[in-house]
Design a protein around this motif. Structure first.
Motif, PDB file in Angstrom:
ATOM      1  N   ASP A 101       9.870 -22.853 -11.752  1.00 28.27           N
ATOM      2  CA  ASP A 101       9.488 -22.448 -11.213  1.00 28.27           C
ATOM      3  C   ASP A 101      10.247 -20.835  -9.872  1.00 28.27           C
ATOM      4  O   ASP A 101      11.638 -21.784 -10.038  1.00 28.27           O
ATOM      5  CB  ASP A 101       9.416 -23.921  -9.986  1.00 28.27           C
ATOM      6  CG  ASP A 101       9.194 -23.395  -8.795  1.00 28.27           C
ATOM      7  OD1 ASP A 101       8.401 -22.251  -8.691  1.00 28.27           O
ATOM      8  OD2 ASP A 101       8.560 -24.686  -7.572  1.00 28.27           O
ATOM      9  N   LEU A 102       9.865 -20.254 -10.029  1.00 28.73           N
ATOM     10  CA  LEU A 102      10.524 -18.871  -9.780  1.00 28.73           C
ATOM     11  C   LEU A 102      10.399 -18.771  -7.934  1.00 28.73           C
ATOM     12  O   LEU A 102      11.657 -18.535  -7.023  1.00 28.73           O
ATOM     13  CB  LEU A 102       9.890 -18.115  -9.790  1.00 28.73           C
ATOM     14  CG  LEU A 102       9.347 -17.413 -11.609  1.00 28.73           C
ATOM     15  CD1 LEU A 102       8.872 -15.996 -11.766  1.00 28.73           C
ATOM     16  CD2 LEU A 102      10.994 -17.076 -12.369  1.00 28.73           C
ATOM     17  N   GLY A 103      10.277 -20.250  -7.304  1.00 30.10           N
ATOM     18  CA  GLY A 103      10.869 -20.274  -5.748  1.00 30.10           C
ATOM     19  C   GLY A 103       9.322 -19.263  -4.902  1.00 30.10           C
ATOM     20  O   GLY A 103       8.907 -19.893  -4.061  1.00 30.10           O
ATOM     21  N   ALA A 104       9.143 -18.021  -5.510  1.00 29.64           N
ATOM     22  CA  ALA A 104       8.072 -17.445  -4.652  1.00 29.64           C
ATOM     23  C   ALA A 104       7.061 -16.478  -6.012  1.00 29.64           C
ATOM     24  O   ALA A 104       7.930 -16.308  -7.367  1.00 29.64           O
ATOM     25  CB  ALA A 104       8.295 -16.696  -4.156  1.00 29.64           C
ATOM     26  N   ALA A 105       5.873 -16.436  -5.789  1.00 28.61           N
ATOM     27  CA  ALA A 105       5.263 -14.819  -6.952  1.00 28.61           C
ATOM     28  C   ALA A 105       5.923 -13.826  -7.163  1.00 28.61           C
ATOM     29  O   ALA A 105       6.557 -13.477  -5.596  1.00 28.61           O
ATOM     30  CB  ALA A 105       3.909 -14.889  -5.990  1.00 28.61           C
ATOM     31  N   LYS A 106       6.439 -13.274  -8.030  1.00 34.63           N
ATOM     32  CA  LYS A 106       7.058 -12.062  -8.519  1.00 34.63           C
ATOM     33  C   LYS A 106       6.423 -11.414  -9.444  1.00 34.63           C
ATOM     34  O   LYS A 106       5.806 -11.894 -10.088  1.00 34.63           O
ATOM     35  CB  LYS A 106       8.612 -12.575  -9.018  1.00 34.63           C
ATOM     36  CG  LYS A 106       9.724 -13.234  -7.389  1.00 34.63           C
ATOM     37  CD  LYS A 106      10.362 -13.866  -7.951  1.00 34.63           C
ATOM     38  CE  LYS A 106      11.098 -14.694  -7.102  1.00 34.63           C
ATOM     39  NZ  LYS A 106      12.825 -14.818  -7.611  1.00 34.63           N
ATOM     40  N   PRO A 107       7.052 -10.038  -9.568  1.00 42.15           N
ATOM     41  CA  PRO A 107       6.005  -9.366 -10.807  1.00 42.15           C
ATOM     42  C   PRO A 107       6.714  -9.513 -12.068  1.00 42.15           C
ATOM     43  O   PRO A 107       8.201  -9.385 -11.978  1.00 42.15           O
ATOM     44  CB  PRO A 107       5.831  -7.909 -10.324  1.00 42.15           C
ATOM     45  CG  PRO A 107       7.314  -7.700  -8.908  1.00 42.15           C
ATOM     46  CD  PRO A 107       7.363  -9.263  -8.175  1.00 42.15           C
ATOM     47  N   ILE A 108       6.167  -9.827 -12.698  1.00 46.38           N
ATOM     48  CA  ILE A 108       7.041 -10.389 -14.091  1.00 46.38           C
ATOM     49  C   ILE A 108       6.802  -9.622 -14.808  1.00 46.38           C
ATOM     50  O   ILE A 108       5.417  -9.369 -15.392  1.00 46.38           O
ATOM     51  CB  ILE A 108       7.012 -11.212 -14.764  1.00 46.38           C
ATOM     52  CG1 ILE A 108       6.441 -12.804 -13.547  1.00 46.38           C
ATOM     53  CG2 ILE A 108       7.090 -12.579 -15.835  1.00 46.38           C
ATOM     54  CD1 ILE A 108       6.477 -13.779 -13.803  1.00 46.38           C
ATOM     55  N   ASP A 109       7.471  -8.883 -15.789  1.00 49.77           N
ATOM     56  CA  ASP A 109       8.165  -7.524 -16.967  1.00 49.77           C
ATOM     57  C   ASP A 109       8.567  -8.030 -18.162  1.00 49.77           C
ATOM     58  O   ASP A 109       8.240  -6.967 -19.012  1.00 49.77           O
ATOM     59  CB  ASP A 109       8.290  -6.287 -16.135  1.00 49.77           C
ATOM     60  CG  ASP A 109       9.628  -6.764 -15.817  1.00 49.77           C
ATOM     61  OD1 ASP A 109      10.079  -6.335 -14.484  1.00 49.77           O
ATOM     62  OD2 ASP A 109      10.955  -6.987 -16.778  1.00 49.77           O
ATOM     63  N   GLY A 110       9.059  -8.943 -18.104  1.00 50.68           N
ATOM     64  CA  GLY A 110       9.455  -9.524 -19.777  1.00 50.68           C
ATOM     65  C   GLY A 110      10.024 -10.989 -19.417  1.00 50.68           C
ATOM     66  O   GLY A 110      10.207 -11.412 -18.537  1.00 50.68           O
ATOM     67  N   LEU A 111      10.618 -11.866 -20.299  1.00 45.99           N
ATOM     68  CA  LEU A 111      10.897 -12.000 -20.497  1.00 45.99           C
ATOM     69  C   LEU A 111      12.337 -12.707 -21.677  1.00 45.99           C
ATOM     70  O   LEU A 111      11.714 -11.669 -23.216  1.00 45.99           O
ATOM     71  CB  LEU A 111      10.370 -13.847 -20.655  1.00 45.99           C
ATOM     72  CG  LEU A 111       9.705 -13.794 -21.437  1.00 45.99           C
ATOM     73  CD1 LEU A 111       9.388 -15.582 -22.063  1.00 45.99           C
ATOM     74  CD2 LEU A 111       8.267 -14.222 -21.953  1.00 45.99           C
TER      75      LEU A 111
END
Length: 812
Positions: free
Chosen positions: A73-83
């Motif tokens: 859970d990142l806490g808020a929506a965020k742009p995700i470009d990889g992991l």
């Protein structure tokens, strides 16, 4: 993607469905398997669940197709470009095999925690994913829409086919760490993690999003900026010298322990058995009829048995002449020489296997210690062998991976720094450690007295072997004069002394027992998680000895050596049979009745410490002598051209009266400095030739500065007293205080029960002292009025009876 070759050693590229596998980067992380299915299912893993840098390990499943998932859970929506996914693996596995990394899996992102709708990031659910080994696996997000990456709050990894657990018992999901990248930055650090209800392990959730290690996750270390040019060194000489010979032990305790040690060394392994791995590596014939090698200690760490023997024999032969022991020591050195490679390589394993397990640190250090001790025992060939090897090692191609690429690579630091201080040492022996091993963040943390850098050491695992690093850093200070090392080691001493030292002197941090500051655990918390390894106290003695030689009048260092000898070294020797592993303080004496001759780490360091006992009694100063311990012994030395001898007699610690007799080839002036222990009950009067000469306060050294002649005597009595110390650690018994009891430097054990409850004579538990009566027939034994079934005896005398060093003492 740019890869820093100093940090990462391998990259690959491939394409995975719904995401591009951009790279795999080798890194170091720790994993430990369970002690069987049941133990693992109960959470009894062979690692300490309190350590921050352990991997996430799910509960075990019987079938590989058991689904499991983890969600961040990142806490808020965020742009995700990889992991990036960090596999769990074991350092020192040359095949780089990981464990628990999913064979088939998918990664999704969503703004809905129930994942009613989601975006598929990685789909590896239809095809097996190759074991990543020790490689970080990086995935790009799906192609952006209108130049924007998907925004999501939740990221879930679902494993649909599992890989086997590390020990091969069942299947599990294991990860060392997970990064979620937003605009190239990991936004998952310390974020909340959840998992499936059937197999997830909530105790390990924090491991998935732990913070990065302070020097990164790579296994390559190469920092040339740490190296100090030898031209800029300002060496720091010792204020006193450690005798390497000319001390003769004459007292009951030390002499008997050393004789037992000789018999243990000669009966444990034959010369041919110790030389077997060297001959196998060199392609030479191996004698027939040998016993099978000891699993792990001899097979995984070949050559360590020869190192163990040389440490014990070389040290012993400096004080006690024993022809059979010397012949065996010389035969081992000759055998190693016969197997030496043309380039100087002498280890018992091939060069290209130096990173396997603990070979590059532990085994190399043991053989180095052993050859150094053999050299000081008179076999000068040993020094030449070492010099040839370190000319190879200091320039070998494996150096950038020695610290992180094997298991517990830090154990190898002391081998180089000790080699530097031999007659054939070179500056490169020190500079290699500065460049490839030195950890600046750690030095800074130790100097700041930060407890976290000790019990949460971030690479591999915290261990009492880190004390060998303290020894090495003090050696670097002596070589270079850079006070940064000294300040850090002063902090290290305070941290261990104030937070991880039991009453009696044993060290509370062990290989799998990394406990919080001042927790002082007395009982094992899970398999292998014990306290008080013998080797930890051996290292602690050597660390304190270095400080004592720099600061010979700081009594506290001699006090630490004294406690470690009486309450660990002597206590853990089981006659001629061997040396036990752990200094257990409650229950039954550690490791009995298992075999004692297994070439374990604590056997090796125990035999080394016992073999070197005489060197801690005296120190030689330019203007005289220091008396640090009170074991009967004699020493000979030259004082400004005058041959002098001091013979110390008595029966310490059984009796407190000490007498010293001086012999001199001609009258000579010298300063005799006598330690007055901090445990002394009152100031101590010293008498020279029966006349009062000086009085010393506890915790100091008293100097007798005069001209000495043959027949002069020094006499004094050490006022010993009983001392109770209340237990303050985590193993409390609610409503019932526990206490340790010491008599002078001697830790006492209550025998007869491991759960004894004593009743004091008054309203305070401390009044139990009123009930203790010395046994008139057995020195250092105390009977307890009102408790005839129990008695106190020196801990070193406990063998097979139940005992406790921390009984409950209730007020009347």
């Amino acid at each position: 993607m740019t890869i820093d070759r100093r940090e990462f050693i391998r990259t690959t590229a491939a394409v995975a469905a719904a995401g591009t596998l951009a790279s795999r980067r080798s890194f170091a992380d720790v994993g430990s398997g369970g002690a069987g299915w049941k133990a693992a299912q109960e959470g009894q893993m062979a690692y300490n669940p309190a350590t921050w840098y352990r991997p996430y390990l799910s509960q075990l499943a019987h079938q590989p197709d058991t689904p499991m998932w983890l969600e961040v859970d990142l806490g808020a929506a965020k742009p995700i470009d990889g992991l990036r996914l960090y596999p769990a693996f074991t350092p020192g596995d040359l095949h780089a095999r990981g464990y628990g990394f999913p064979v088939r899996f998918r990664v999704e992102a969503s703004n809905d925690s129930s994942f009613g709708s989601s975006t598929l990031f990685v789909d590896q659910s239809e095809e097996d994913f190759a074991d990543p080994g020790d490689a970080i696996t990086a995935f790009h997000a799906p192609a952006p829409v209108n130049e924007h990456y998907v925004q999501a709050r939740y990221v879930r990894l679902t494993a649909t086919r599992l890989r086997a657990a590390q020990d091969g018992v069942g299947y599990q999901l294991a990860l060392a760490r997970m990064e979620v990248l937003s605009v190239g930055r990991d936004v998952a650090v310390h974020c909340a993690v959840t998992g499936d209800s059937a197999y997830a392990n909530p105790k390990d959730f924090a491991q998935v999003t732990r913070a990065p290690r302070p020097m990164g996750e790579g296994i390559v270390t190469d920092n040339p900026s740490n190296v100090i040019s030898a031209a800029q060194w300002h060496p720091v000489p010792f204020a006193v010298t450690i005798p390497v010979s000319s001390v003769t032990p004459q007292g009951e305790l030390f002499r008997h322990a050393m004789e037992n040690n000789i018999n243990y060394l000669l009966s444990s392994f034959s010369v041919d058995e110790m030389l077997r791995p060297f001959r196998e590596r060199a392609g030479k014939p191996v004698a027939a009829g040998l016993r099978n090698p000891i699993p792990f200690w001899d097979t995984t760490l070949p050559g360590s048995s020869a190192g163990r023997f040389l440490m014990g024999a070389g040290n012993t032969l400096r004080w006690i002449d024993h022809p059979q022991l010397r012949a065996s020591m010389n035969a081992v050195v000759d055998g190693i020489e016969e197997c030496r490679a043309p380039n100087g390589y002498i280890m018992a394993y091939p060069e290209d296997l130096i990173l396997k397990s603990e070979r590059g640190g532990y085994t190399r250090s043991w053989l180095t210690h052993g050859l150094i001790e053999a050299g000081y025992a008179g076999n000068l060939k040993a020094f030449a062998l070492l010099r040839g090897f370190y000319d190879w090692f200091d320039n070998c191609a494996y150096l950038p991976r020695m610290m992180r690429g094997g298991t517990q690579g830090v154990q190898g630091m002391i081998a180089n720094t000790r080699t530097y201080f031999t007659p054939l040492g070179k500056p490169e022996d020190i500079q290699v450690i500065q460049r490839y091993y030195q950890e600046n963040y750690w030095l800074d943390g130790l100097a700041k007295r930060d407890t976290d850098v000790v019990w949460q050491y971030p690479y591999d695992r915290p261990h009492n072997y880190l004390i060998t690093d303290f020894e090495a850093y003090l050696d670097i200070y002596r070589a270079t004069g850079d006070t940064r090392y000294l300040r850090a080691m002063e902090g290290a001493w305070e941290l261990y002394h104030d937070n991880w030292e039991h009453v009696g002197g044993s060290i509370a941090i062990t290989e799998f027992g990394q406990f919080p500051p001042q927790s002082y655990r007395l009982a094992a918390q899970f398999p292998f998680c014990e306290t008080g390894e013998t080797c930890g106290s051996s290292f602690w003695v050597k660390f304190n000895q270095r400080f004592l030689t720099m600061r010979p009048e700081e009594e506290k260092y001699a006090a630490e050596i004294e406690k470690s000898i009486y309450n660990v070294a002597l206590a853990n020797q089981v006659g001629e049979r061997g040396i036990i592993y752990h200094t257990r303080l409650v229950g039954m004496k550690g490791d009995l009745p298992v075999p004692l001759c297994t070439n374990s780490c604590c056997e090796g360091q125990g035999t080394r410490l016992i073999g070197s006992l005489p060197e801690y009694i005296f120190s030689i100063a330019p203007d005289g002598l220091y008396v640090n311990l009170f074991e009967p012994a004699s020493i000979q030395w030259s004082q400004s051209g005058t041959n002098m001898r001091v013979s110390m007699s008595g029966n310490f610690p059984y009796h407190p009266d000490i007498s010293m007799k001086i012999t001199a080839s001609r009258p000579a002036r010298a300063r005799m400095r006598v330690r007055i222990p901090a445990w002394a009950a009152s100031p101590v009067e010293l008498r020279v030739n029966r006349q009062s000469a000086a009085t010393g306060a506890p915790g100091t050294y008293v100097t007798l500065d005069r001209t000495w002649s043959t027949g002069d005597t020094i006499r004094f009595t050490l006022p010993m007293q009983l001392k109770l110390t209340r237990y303050t650690g985590l193993d409390q018994i609610e409503g019932h205080p526990r206490f340790a009891l010491e008599y002078g430097p001697v830790l006492l054990a209550l025998v007869g029960s491991d759960s004894a409850v004593l009743t004091a004579s008054g309203a305070r538990p401390e009044t139990i002292l009123d009930r203790l009566q010395p046994d008139p027939f057995r020195p250092l034994h105390f009977n307890i009025d009102g408790h005839p079934q129990f008695r106190y005896i020196p801990y070193w005398q406990v063998l097979t009876e139940p005992f406790t060093c921390f009984p409950v003492i209730d007020a009347a």
